[in-house]
Design a protein around this motif. Structure first.
Motif, PDB file in Angstrom:
ATOM      1  N   CYS A  18       0.630   2.882   5.517  1.00  0.00           N
ATOM      2  CA  CYS A  18       2.071   2.751   5.774  1.00  0.00           C
ATOM      3  C   CYS A  18       2.826   4.061   5.526  1.00  0.00           C
ATOM      4  O   CYS A  18       3.996   4.168   5.875  1.00  0.00           O
ATOM      5  N   HIS A  19       2.181   5.024   4.906  1.00  0.00           N
ATOM      6  CA  HIS A  19       2.747   6.362   4.683  1.00  0.00           C
ATOM      7  C   HIS A  19       1.729   7.393   5.168  1.00  0.00           C
ATOM      8  O   HIS A  19       0.527   7.154   5.114  1.00  0.00           O
ATOM      9  N   LYS A  20       2.211   8.537   5.587  1.00  0.00           N
ATOM     10  CA  LYS A  20       1.298   9.616   5.976  1.00  0.00           C
ATOM     11  C   LYS A  20       0.509  10.042   4.755  1.00  0.00           C
ATOM     12  O   LYS A  20       1.060  10.188   3.666  1.00  0.00           O
ATOM     13  N   TYR A  33       4.498  -3.483  -1.467  1.00  0.00           N
ATOM     14  CA  TYR A  33       5.951  -3.350  -1.599  1.00  0.00           C
ATOM     15  C   TYR A  33       6.198  -2.852  -3.007  1.00  0.00           C
ATOM     16  O   TYR A  33       5.861  -3.527  -3.980  1.00  0.00           O
ATOM     17  N   TYR A  37      11.266  -0.167  -6.539  1.00  0.00           N
ATOM     18  CA  TYR A  37      12.398   0.039  -5.624  1.00  0.00           C
ATOM     19  C   TYR A  37      13.716  -0.355  -6.293  1.00  0.00           C
ATOM     20  O   TYR A  37      14.715   0.356  -6.187  1.00  0.00           O
ATOM     21  N   PHE A  47      12.073   9.826  -3.238  1.00  0.00           N
ATOM     22  CA  PHE A  47      12.910   9.062  -2.321  1.00  0.00           C
ATOM     23  C   PHE A  47      14.159   9.854  -1.984  1.00  0.00           C
ATOM     24  O   PHE A  47      14.437  10.895  -2.577  1.00  0.00           O
ATOM     25  N   THR A  50      19.854   7.355   2.441  1.00  0.00           N
ATOM     26  CA  THR A  50      20.335   7.637   3.795  1.00  0.00           C
ATOM     27  C   THR A  50      21.849   7.785   3.761  1.00  0.00           C
ATOM     28  O   THR A  50      22.500   7.502   2.747  1.00  0.00           O
ATOM     29  N   ASP A  56      15.482   5.343   0.885  1.00  0.00           N
ATOM     30  CA  ASP A  56      14.404   5.603   1.833  1.00  0.00           C
ATOM     31  C   ASP A  56      13.206   6.154   1.076  1.00  0.00           C
ATOM     32  O   ASP A  56      13.227   7.276   0.576  1.00  0.00           O
ATOM     33  N   CYS A  57      12.141   5.381   1.006  1.00  0.00           N
ATOM     34  CA  CYS A  57      10.942   5.750   0.253  1.00  0.00           C
ATOM     35  C   CYS A  57       9.791   6.163   1.158  1.00  0.00           C
ATOM     36  O   CYS A  57       8.634   6.202   0.728  1.00  0.00           O
ATOM     37  N   SER A  58      10.086   6.486   2.404  1.00  0.00           N
ATOM     38  CA  SER A  58       9.020   6.776   3.366  1.00  0.00           C
ATOM     39  C   SER A  58       8.188   8.008   3.001  1.00  0.00           C
ATOM     40  O   SER A  58       7.066   8.140   3.471  1.00  0.00           O
ATOM     41  N   ASN A  59       8.690   8.883   2.163  1.00  0.00           N
ATOM     42  CA  ASN A  59       7.921  10.056   1.731  1.00  0.00           C
ATOM     43  C   ASN A  59       7.337   9.896   0.328  1.00  0.00           C
ATOM     44  O   ASN A  59       6.873  10.870  -0.259  1.00  0.00           O
ATOM     45  N   CYS A  60       7.373   8.705  -0.197  1.00  0.00           N
ATOM     46  CA  CYS A  60       6.903   8.469  -1.566  1.00  0.00           C
ATOM     47  C   CYS A  60       5.491   7.891  -1.578  1.00  0.00           C
ATOM     48  O   CYS A  60       5.212   6.891  -0.928  1.00  0.00           O
TER      49      CYS A  60
END
Length: 89
Positions: A18-20, A33, A37, A47, A50, A56-60
């Motif tokens: 789910c993350h790179k 999940y 958070y 994090f 926005t 936004d935790c997409s880089n965590c």
């Protein structure tokens, strides 16, 4: 006792990973999940917020590393305090 309970890699998941990541073999799905958070800025992860104020935790990768299991478990009392406070309001 082994530490196998600290790691689960679900390669069959349609969202995996789910993350790179450069290391999918060691991608921990145990905390799919993130339980941190709700801690907002106190979570300890990578994090950002926005423009609309959404976390936004997409880089965590904090919950996806086996080595962070003990850190996450150490934060559960903080999560309990937040939920206790919110349930009294």
């Amino acid at each position: 006792m082994s530490d196998n309970y600290k790691f689960f890699c679900h390669k069959g998941c349609e969202f995996f990973p789910c993350h790179k990541t450069e290391d999918p073999e060691n991608f921990n799905c145990l905390f799919c999940y993130c339980p941190l958070y709700a801690l907002g800025e106190s979570c300890g992860g990578n994090f950002r917020y926005t423009d609309k104020g959404i976390k936004d935790c997409s880089n965590c990768m904090l919950p996806h590393k086996k080595s962070n299991f003990d850190y996450i478990m150490s934060k559960f009392q903080d999560i309990v305090k937040i939920t206790s406070k919110n349930s009294k309001e």
